[in-house]
Write a protein that holds these residues in place. Structure first.
Motif, PDB file in Angstrom:
ATOM      1  N   TYR A  99      37.464  56.117  37.171  1.00  0.00           N
ATOM      2  CA  TYR A  99      38.549  55.331  36.600  1.00  0.00           C
ATOM      3  C   TYR A  99      39.352  54.608  37.677  1.00  0.00           C
ATOM      4  O   TYR A  99      39.853  53.496  37.456  1.00  0.00           O
ATOM      5  CB  TYR A  99      39.475  56.233  35.786  1.00  0.00           C
ATOM      6  CG  TYR A  99      38.866  56.680  34.481  1.00  0.00           C
ATOM      7  CD1 TYR A  99      38.602  55.771  33.460  1.00  0.00           C
ATOM      8  CD2 TYR A  99      38.548  58.016  34.272  1.00  0.00           C
ATOM      9  CE1 TYR A  99      38.044  56.176  32.262  1.00  0.00           C
ATOM     10  CE2 TYR A  99      37.981  58.436  33.072  1.00  0.00           C
ATOM     11  CZ  TYR A  99      37.734  57.513  32.078  1.00  0.00           C
ATOM     12  OH  TYR A  99      37.170  57.919  30.892  1.00  0.00           O
ATOM     13  N   PHE A 100      39.498  55.221  38.839  1.00  0.00           N
ATOM     14  CA  PHE A 100      40.309  54.614  39.895  1.00  0.00           C
ATOM     15  C   PHE A 100      39.759  53.249  40.285  1.00  0.00           C
ATOM     16  O   PHE A 100      40.510  52.265  40.385  1.00  0.00           O
ATOM     17  CB  PHE A 100      40.344  55.543  41.115  1.00  0.00           C
ATOM     18  CG  PHE A 100      41.030  54.925  42.301  1.00  0.00           C
ATOM     19  CD1 PHE A 100      42.418  54.934  42.402  1.00  0.00           C
ATOM     20  CD2 PHE A 100      40.303  54.319  43.320  1.00  0.00           C
ATOM     21  CE1 PHE A 100      43.050  54.354  43.492  1.00  0.00           C
ATOM     22  CE2 PHE A 100      40.925  53.738  44.409  1.00  0.00           C
ATOM     23  CZ  PHE A 100      42.307  53.760  44.498  1.00  0.00           C
ATOM     24  N   HIS A 101      38.448  53.174  40.534  1.00  0.00           N
ATOM     25  CA  HIS A 101      37.870  51.899  40.980  1.00  0.00           C
ATOM     26  C   HIS A 101      37.845  50.866  39.856  1.00  0.00           C
ATOM     27  O   HIS A 101      37.877  49.655  40.124  1.00  0.00           O
ATOM     28  CB  HIS A 101      36.470  52.125  41.536  1.00  0.00           C
ATOM     29  CG  HIS A 101      36.464  52.796  42.880  1.00  0.00           C
ATOM     30  ND1 HIS A 101      36.336  54.164  43.024  1.00  0.00           N
ATOM     31  CD2 HIS A 101      36.612  52.289  44.136  1.00  0.00           C
ATOM     32  CE1 HIS A 101      36.375  54.466  44.320  1.00  0.00           C
ATOM     33  NE2 HIS A 101      36.539  53.355  45.012  1.00  0.00           N
ATOM     34  N   ARG A 102      37.766  51.323  38.616  1.00  0.00           N
ATOM     35  CA  ARG A 102      37.857  50.365  37.506  1.00  0.00           C
ATOM     36  C   ARG A 102      39.246  49.745  37.444  1.00  0.00           C
ATOM     37  O   ARG A 102      39.392  48.527  37.256  1.00  0.00           O
ATOM     38  CB  ARG A 102      37.522  51.069  36.195  1.00  0.00           C
ATOM     39  CG  ARG A 102      36.054  51.447  36.069  1.00  0.00           C
ATOM     40  CD  ARG A 102      35.728  51.986  34.699  1.00  0.00           C
ATOM     41  NE  ARG A 102      34.303  52.292  34.570  1.00  0.00           N
ATOM     42  CZ  ARG A 102      33.728  52.721  33.463  1.00  0.00           C
ATOM     43  NH1 ARG A 102      34.461  52.901  32.371  1.00  0.00           N
ATOM     44  NH2 ARG A 102      32.438  52.985  33.428  1.00  0.00           N
ATOM     45  N   MET A 103      40.284  50.569  37.600  1.00  0.00           N
ATOM     46  CA  MET A 103      41.645  50.036  37.622  1.00  0.00           C
ATOM     47  C   MET A 103      41.860  49.147  38.846  1.00  0.00           C
ATOM     48  O   MET A 103      42.572  48.132  38.780  1.00  0.00           O
ATOM     49  CB  MET A 103      42.655  51.183  37.608  1.00  0.00           C
ATOM     50  CG  MET A 103      42.696  51.951  36.286  1.00  0.00           C
ATOM     51  SD  MET A 103      44.025  53.170  36.205  1.00  0.00           S
ATOM     52  CE  MET A 103      43.464  54.356  37.428  1.00  0.00           C
ATOM     53  N   PHE A 104      41.235  49.532  39.943  1.00  0.00           N
ATOM     54  CA  PHE A 104      41.317  48.732  41.168  1.00  0.00           C
ATOM     55  C   PHE A 104      40.781  47.323  40.917  1.00  0.00           C
ATOM     56  O   PHE A 104      41.394  46.328  41.330  1.00  0.00           O
ATOM     57  CB  PHE A 104      40.521  49.432  42.272  1.00  0.00           C
ATOM     58  CG  PHE A 104      40.584  48.749  43.608  1.00  0.00           C
ATOM     59  CD1 PHE A 104      41.572  49.073  44.525  1.00  0.00           C
ATOM     60  CD2 PHE A 104      39.655  47.780  43.960  1.00  0.00           C
ATOM     61  CE1 PHE A 104      41.628  48.442  45.761  1.00  0.00           C
ATOM     62  CE2 PHE A 104      39.701  47.139  45.184  1.00  0.00           C
ATOM     63  CZ  PHE A 104      40.693  47.475  46.090  1.00  0.00           C
ATOM     64  N   GLU A 105      39.636  47.214  40.246  1.00  0.00           N
ATOM     65  CA  GLU A 105      39.052  45.906  39.958  1.00  0.00           C
ATOM     66  C   GLU A 105      39.928  45.093  39.016  1.00  0.00           C
ATOM     67  O   GLU A 105      40.024  43.870  39.138  1.00  0.00           O
ATOM     68  CB  GLU A 105      37.651  46.084  39.364  1.00  0.00           C
ATOM     69  CG  GLU A 105      36.598  46.503  40.373  1.00  0.00           C
ATOM     70  CD  GLU A 105      36.498  45.529  41.532  1.00  0.00           C
ATOM     71  OE1 GLU A 105      36.302  44.323  41.287  1.00  0.00           O
ATOM     72  OE2 GLU A 105      36.641  45.970  42.683  1.00  0.00           O
ATOM     73  N   VAL A 106      40.569  45.766  38.066  1.00  0.00           N
ATOM     74  CA  VAL A 106      41.459  45.056  37.142  1.00  0.00           C
ATOM     75  C   VAL A 106      42.609  44.410  37.911  1.00  0.00           C
ATOM     76  O   VAL A 106      42.930  43.228  37.726  1.00  0.00           O
ATOM     77  CB  VAL A 106      41.993  46.017  36.059  1.00  0.00           C
ATOM     78  CG1 VAL A 106      43.102  45.348  35.250  1.00  0.00           C
ATOM     79  CG2 VAL A 106      40.865  46.450  35.129  1.00  0.00           C
ATOM     80  N   VAL A 107      43.227  45.187  38.805  1.00  0.00           N
ATOM     81  CA  VAL A 107      44.338  44.646  39.602  1.00  0.00           C
ATOM     82  C   VAL A 107      43.846  43.523  40.507  1.00  0.00           C
ATOM     83  O   VAL A 107      44.516  42.493  40.677  1.00  0.00           O
ATOM     84  CB  VAL A 107      44.991  45.774  40.437  1.00  0.00           C
ATOM     85  CG1 VAL A 107      46.070  45.197  41.349  1.00  0.00           C
ATOM     86  CG2 VAL A 107      45.569  46.840  39.522  1.00  0.00           C
ATOM     87  N   ARG A 108      42.667  43.715  41.062  1.00  0.00           N
ATOM     88  CA  ARG A 108      42.116  42.701  41.963  1.00  0.00           C
ATOM     89  C   ARG A 108      41.915  41.380  41.240  1.00  0.00           C
ATOM     90  O   ARG A 108      42.248  40.308  41.778  1.00  0.00           O
ATOM     91  CB  ARG A 108      40.792  43.204  42.526  1.00  0.00           C
ATOM     92  CG  ARG A 108      40.197  42.322  43.599  1.00  0.00           C
ATOM     93  CD  ARG A 108      38.979  42.988  44.196  1.00  0.00           C
ATOM     94  NE  ARG A 108      38.477  42.308  45.363  1.00  0.00           N
ATOM     95  CZ  ARG A 108      37.545  42.789  46.171  1.00  0.00           C
ATOM     96  NH1 ARG A 108      37.023  43.976  45.922  1.00  0.00           N
ATOM     97  NH2 ARG A 108      37.144  42.108  47.218  1.00  0.00           N
ATOM     98  N   PHE A 109      41.398  41.434  40.032  1.00  0.00           N
ATOM     99  CA  PHE A 109      41.166  40.189  39.303  1.00  0.00           C
ATOM    100  C   PHE A 109      42.449  39.617  38.718  1.00  0.00           C
ATOM    101  O   PHE A 109      42.467  38.451  38.329  1.00  0.00           O
ATOM    102  CB  PHE A 109      40.101  40.396  38.229  1.00  0.00           C
ATOM    103  CG  PHE A 109      38.712  40.157  38.743  1.00  0.00           C
ATOM    104  CD1 PHE A 109      38.182  38.882  38.787  1.00  0.00           C
ATOM    105  CD2 PHE A 109      37.950  41.206  39.230  1.00  0.00           C
ATOM    106  CE1 PHE A 109      36.913  38.645  39.281  1.00  0.00           C
ATOM    107  CE2 PHE A 109      36.681  40.991  39.726  1.00  0.00           C
ATOM    108  CZ  PHE A 109      36.157  39.707  39.757  1.00  0.00           C
ATOM    109  N   MET A 110      43.501  40.400  38.665  1.00  0.00           N
ATOM    110  CA  MET A 110      44.798  39.813  38.331  1.00  0.00           C
ATOM    111  C   MET A 110      45.232  38.856  39.434  1.00  0.00           C
ATOM    112  O   MET A 110      45.784  37.782  39.164  1.00  0.00           O
ATOM    113  CB  MET A 110      45.836  40.923  38.133  1.00  0.00           C
ATOM    114  CG  MET A 110      45.618  41.753  36.870  1.00  0.00           C
ATOM    115  SD  MET A 110      45.675  40.771  35.356  1.00  0.00           S
ATOM    116  CE  MET A 110      47.387  40.254  35.348  1.00  0.00           C
TER     117      MET A 110
END
Length: 735
Positions: A99-110
């Protein structure tokens, strides 16, 4: 790959955090990972990037804003491309399931989406008091810092080959820091420009003040702060932030190229401890998806425009769509779709140049595609003037008026860059002198192939016509029709070259087969005649010998292909000995010896006939074809086909060149032990590590040694045969 749910569609419990795991190891087979739907979803952000870059381009309406527009276009594209490529290469080397890296990607694409939103017109981005450039720099720096954090995580927690991960990650961090420093400088300048006092004069570095009356800058792009000084400068201090972003993109290209070559020059140890290998099939797949996104921008330019019931409108939309379809065919139908044979697999330099050409192709697709929107807006403007049409499609946007000369120049320039990049991309796969066109100008006989020369001249003429088209016409309909004809002609030349070479190859193969068949028939006839003559001579002498007292010859030649065996020879010798003791006869002894020699000759002829039949049997012919298929003379790798007894059956031209021999005949028929030092006395070791890459020492023709990476596998359709791919470490190092 390391994906949750692979092979099992049941519920999978994901941890909150799991360290990244190396996806591809040295020596492992290249297998395309499972489709990651997140990749496809986040790619949609870059469709918006292409669309907004097209809007920016159309706002560069005169000579002054054109230079500024070019810098801004390169800066915005280069920054967003770097973010996409960084993500792509990370995922080609590592996999994460938590879950951590999935949330990381979400923030990155923001951050990515924030940057894309603020890709706007030249007017807004060149105004220091506007927030467009400042927010774009903030988003770019934020995404870059997240990428740096990802690298630090790999350095500390990455799982896999720790030596390779550590060395590769340290090098990536080393060339990421200068890029981030340039991003930081761009942000600092943009903040200063945004917060400076209103009455502070604008800096102007490359042009003197020009009176507003002499400036041809379009008045529609002047705001209250956008005075004549502001608009008439070729370059101003307000352009510094995006200029720094463009420099950061160029710096990133230079650093990644030279640092990776330096890491593989052999001075830092085994290349496998310096680089984490990418999954090449995945990289090819992702580059293809990116190119489709850029082609899609041209389609959007054609369909997201208000309609007009005129012939000009339908000519542009119809033939424009056909042109984009032909471009897609030209791109994807003429290059390898898998790792073997692709530039990314063959060589580091070729792979890098392929990546650079993808970037040039992408920018040219955006430039070329958005010109259709400009053409359609001109048609629509005339249509509205004639019919007082008032409808408006909001998604199509407003856009600015661009002169016919400017739009024609951009259309021809974009199309020329597009065609050249596609041609050069093909050369990265095969090399200049091994390409289908340049590598086949001469026939195998050494004569010039004038058909191929004509095709090459035709391609050069097409490119020249594309460049000069803007000087012949600026009419949107004519430009669209000519563009479609140009792309169709280039696609047709590739199709013609493919089928012409295939036809020539078929004819050569047919000629070889006929020659081989003729040789087979001649050898068979000679063998049968020799066997028949020997049999008749032996029978005659046998009959003659039987008339001599004491000479008892037991020659049984009635069965075909049967000769005097060992026991018969012993009996013959024993009989001759007894006869010589009881009743010596010089004549009978001579005749007996002659009969024995002829019987031995019959055996050899019979064995030769059997071997000839085996050599030209259908199975042997299929085996020969299977070996010829894998021994590719256009490969950058040295290729050696051998049987499991260790006898070399065939080699390609690169093997002859790498090992210093004059021709393939110097190697064919020899034992592989003359090349492979590690398999001396045990050729079966070639297949012990089938499918794996190994570093081995080879002996060249002059006796010197050479370190190479090898990979062996069985040849499909050729029983007990193995093909070995050999790549010199000097080639991999690129030095």
């Amino acid at each position: 790959g390391h994906f949750a749910g692979d092979g099992d569609h049941g519920e999978v419990s994901l941890p909150f955090y799991a360290p990244p795991v190396q996806r591809q190891r040295w020596g492992e087979d290249q297998v395309l990972p499972h489709v990651n739907w997140g990749d496809l979803f986040f790619d949609l952000f870059y469709v918006g990037m292409a669309y907004n870059l097209g809007v920016m381009l159309t706002s560069a309406v005169d000579d002054l804003t054109f230079l500024r527009g070019f810098i801004y276009f390169v800066a915005c594209f280069g920054t967003l491309w770097t973010s996409w490529e960084n993500i792509m290469f990370y995922e080609s080397r590592y996999t994460t399931v938590d879950y951590f890296h999935r949330m990381f990607e979400v923030v990155r694409f923001m951050f990515v989406s924030l940057a894309i939103v603020h890709v706007g017109s030249i007017e807004n981005m060149s105004d220091g008091k506007s927030s467009e450039t400042m927010v774009f720099c903030i988003a770019a720096l934020g995404e870059g810092l997240m990428y740096l954090g990802q690298r630090v995580e790999l350095l500390l927690r990455g799982q896999g080959d720790r030596d390779a991960i550590t060395n590769h990650t340290k090098r990536m961090i080393k060339y990421t820091i200068p890029t981030l420093l340039l991003y930081t400088a761009a942000l600092a300048v943009s903040i200063w420009l945004y917060t400076r006092p209103e009455d502070e004069p604008h800096g102007r570095l490359l042009a003197d003040p020009v009176d507003d009356k002499s400036s041809n800058y379009n008045s529609d792009y002047k705001s209250s702060n956008y005075n004549s000084d502001y608009g008439s400068s070729a370059w101003r201090i307000d352009d510094l932030p995006l200029t720094l972003m463009a420099v950061a993109w160029i710096q990133n290209i230079v650093c990644t190229y030279f640092l990776e070559l330096r890491a593989t020059n052999g001075k830092h140890g085994d290349v496998r401890t310096q680089l984490v290998p990418s999954n090449i099939d995945y990289v090819i797949h992702r580059y293809g998806e990116w190119c489709l996104l850029m082609i899609g921008e041209g389609i959007l330019s054609l369909v997201i425009v208000e309609t007009a019931e005129t012939a000009d409108y339908y000519i542009i939309t119809t033939f424009g769509t056909l042109t984009m379809i032909f471009i897609q065919i030209l791109k994807f139908e003429s290059e390898p779709s898998h790792a073997e044979g692709h530039a990314l697999w063959k060589d580091i330099r070729n792979g890098k140049f392929y990546s650079y050409l993808v970037q040039i192709l992408s920018m040219s697709l955006i430039v070329f595609g958005v010109m259709y929107k400009v053409f359609l807006k001109k048609v629509l403007k005339s249509y509205k003037a004639e019919t007082s049409y008032a409808a408006h499609r909001f998604l199509a946007g407003g856009g600015s008026y661009m002169s016919d000369e400017t739009s024609a120049a951009l259309f021809c320039g974009g199309l020329t860059a597009l065609l050249l990049s596609l041609e050069l991309m093909n050369l990265t796969h095969s090399g200049v002198m091994k390409s289908d066109l340049l590598g086949r100008i001469t026939k195998e006989s050494g004569d010039v192939d004038w058909t191929m020369v004509t095709v090459m001249i035709l391609k050069i003429c097409i490119v020249i016509f594309t460049v000069t088209l803007q000087y012949w016409t600026t009419d949107p309909d004519a430009m669209t029709l000519c563009g479609c004809a140009i792309v169709f002609a280039m696609a047709s030349t590739r199709v013609f070259v493919h089928y012409y070479l295939h036809k020539r190859s078929v004819l050569l193969q047919l000629t070889d087969n006929l020659t081989s068949t003729a040789k087979k028939a001649a050898e068979t006839l000679r063998t049968e005649n020799l066997t028949s003559t020997a049999k008749r001579a032996a029978e005659t002498l046998s009959s003659s010998a039987k008339t001599v007292p004491g000479a008892v010859l037991s020659l049984s030649l009635s069965e075909p292909k049967r000769s005097v065996g060992e026991n018969d020879a012993n009996k013959l010798n024993s009989t001759e000995k007894k006869d010589s003791e009881s009743k010596p006869s010089g004549k009978s002894s001579q005749q007996g010896a002659l009969a024995s020699s002829l019987a031995s000759l019959v055996k050899r002829a019979s064995d030769q006939a059997d071997s000839s039949q085996d050599l030209y049997s259908p199975a042997a012919h299929k085996q020969k074809e299977a070996i010829q298929r894998v021994v590719d003379d256009h490969s950058f790798d040295a290729i050696i086909a051998s049987n499991k007894a260790g006898t070399i059956l065939n080699v390609n031209k690169q093997a002859v060149k790498d090992f210093g021999y004059k021709s393939g005949s110097d190697l064919v028929g020899k034992k592989v032990t003359i090349l492979f030092q590690h398999i001396d006395g045990s050729p079966e070791k070639l297949t012990e590590n089938e499918g794996k890459q190994l570093v081995e020492t080879f002996t060249m023709e002059n006796g010197t040694s050479m370190k190479c990476i090898i990979a062996s596998k069985s040849i499909a359709g050729a029983q007990d045969c193995v093909v070995t791919y050999v790549r010199s470490l000097e080639t991999i190092q690129g030095l």
